[in-house]
Scaffold this active site. Structure first.
Site, short mmCIF file in Angstrom:
data_model
loop_
_atom_site.label_atom_id
_atom_site.label_comp_id
_atom_site.label_asym_id
_atom_site.label_seq_id
_atom_site.Cartn_x
_atom_site.Cartn_y
_atom_site.Cartn_z
CB THR A 256 -22.45 1.98 33.21
OG1 THR A 256 -21.87 1.06 34.14
CG2 THR A 256 -21.35 2.83 32.59
CB VAL B 240 -27.03 -0.52 27.99
CG1 VAL B 240 -26.55 -0.81 26.57
CG2 VAL B 240 -28.36 -1.23 28.23
CG HIS B 241 -21.76 -1.71 31.49
ND1 HIS B 241 -21.97 -1.35 32.80
CD2 HIS B 241 -21.97 -3.05 31.43
CE1 HIS B 241 -22.28 -2.43 33.52
NE2 HIS B 241 -22.30 -3.46 32.71
CG ASP B 242 -19.35 -0.72 26.18
OD1 ASP B 242 -18.71 -0.33 27.17
OD2 ASP B 242 -19.14 -1.82 25.62
#
Length: 310
Positions: free
Chosen positions: A195, A241-243
């Site tokens: 991520t 923007v991990h998710d």
């Protein structure tokens, strides 16, 4: 077109919000439900935020179910400094027109999976794994009935973002993560190693904002808030923007490189609470039931956002 049935379990959260915009806009996905959990902010706020985002995306056909409001054994922990006090950055909260769906999020997850053929319902977990752990306790056969399970969580090479070695989602409820990893469920984890490669640069945020749709405006606003936090707290300029990663993988698996592994989660030590031990060596692991994302095509991920939020 064969649409992938999907449940999103989340704790919105600015990066959850961007991921939800992507999912709400993707016609390839048959969104069965959004379930919420306490995490980035308390569950009452994550549930409201999911409903707000659903309304902005004009996807009120998707039910939102409130799930667990606390970890299995720990006190709730938040990350408001990274998401804003209300969870959605600069966005002022409002009362969504449509309410919460009947039934607990855990029951909604179990019922949706059991109502379909085994292996056909995917799950994207974007927050602590509390709801999934509770569902597996109640219905162990979910480990065989679920389709692809994509989780944002964990850290290895990159180190942690809440402690030296732990990523927030796993740290917030390490016992839940441990139970999920031990359940036999073939989970694919998108940890910080991947991520951190998917970053919202000025150019990428501007390109999304230039679409001038409600979903794109929302996604861009969330990334702008993350950018401010990145500058003030981390010292960088382009926040991860991990998710986005689990949802993007379900849409375009070719954008990620995965490696088979065995993942174990530390629960006993406060020093290393939530540490994910990722073992790639088959001779040491014994078996390799999990997959770990090792790299991501960030340009491809942002192309997806551009395409699905128009």
């Amino acid at each position: 077109m064969n649409r992938q049935a999907l449940i999103i379990d989340c704790d919105p959260g600015v990066d959850d919000a961007v991921a939800l915009m992507l999912a709400f806009g993707a016609s390839e996905l048959d969104l069965l439900a959004v379930t919420t959990v306490g995490g980035n902010v308390p569950q009452v706020k994550t549930t409201r935020n999911a409903r707000m985002l659903r309304q902005i995306a004009d996807r009120e056909d998707v039910p939102v179910h409130a799930g667990a409001d606390r970890p299995l054994r720990r006190k709730p922990a938040g990350a408001g400094e990274f998401h804003g006090a209300e969870g959605l950055g600069f966005m002022a909260p409002f009362a969504p027109a449509k309410g919460v769906a009947d039934g607990h999020g855990v029951d909604a997850l179990i019922n949706a999976v059991n109502a379909r053929e085994p292996g056909t319902v995917a799950l994207a977990v974007l927050g602590p794994m509390t709801n999934l752990a509770l569902a597996l306790r109640r219905e162990p056969m979910l480990a065989k009935r679920l389709g692809p399970v994509a989780v944002m969580g964990g850290a290895r090479r990159e180190g942690g973002n809440i402690t030296a070695s732990a990523e927030f989602n796993v740290w917030a409820d390490p016992e839940a993560a441990d139970e999920v990893m031990r359940s036999g469920l073939p989970v694919t984890l998108f940890g910080l190693d991947a991520t951190h490669q998917v970053r919202a640069t000025d150019a990428r945020i501007a390109a999304v904002a230039d679409l001038r749709t409600p979903m794109a405006d929302t996604a861009a606003a969330m990334m702008r808030f993350s950018q401010q936090v990145e500058r003030e707290i981390v010292g960088g300029d382009a926040p991860p923007v991990h998710d986005l990663c689990p949802v993007a993988w379900l849409l375009r698996p070719d954008l990620f490189d995965l490696a088979p592994c065995r993942i174990q989660v530390e629960t006993a030590s406060e020093l290393t609470r939530g540490h994910t031990a990722v073992e790639f060596r088959a001779g040491v692991a014994g078996s390799q039931p999990h997959r770990w994302a090792v790299s991501a095509d960030a340009n491809g991920v942002f192309d997806l956002i551009m395409d699905k939020t128009r």
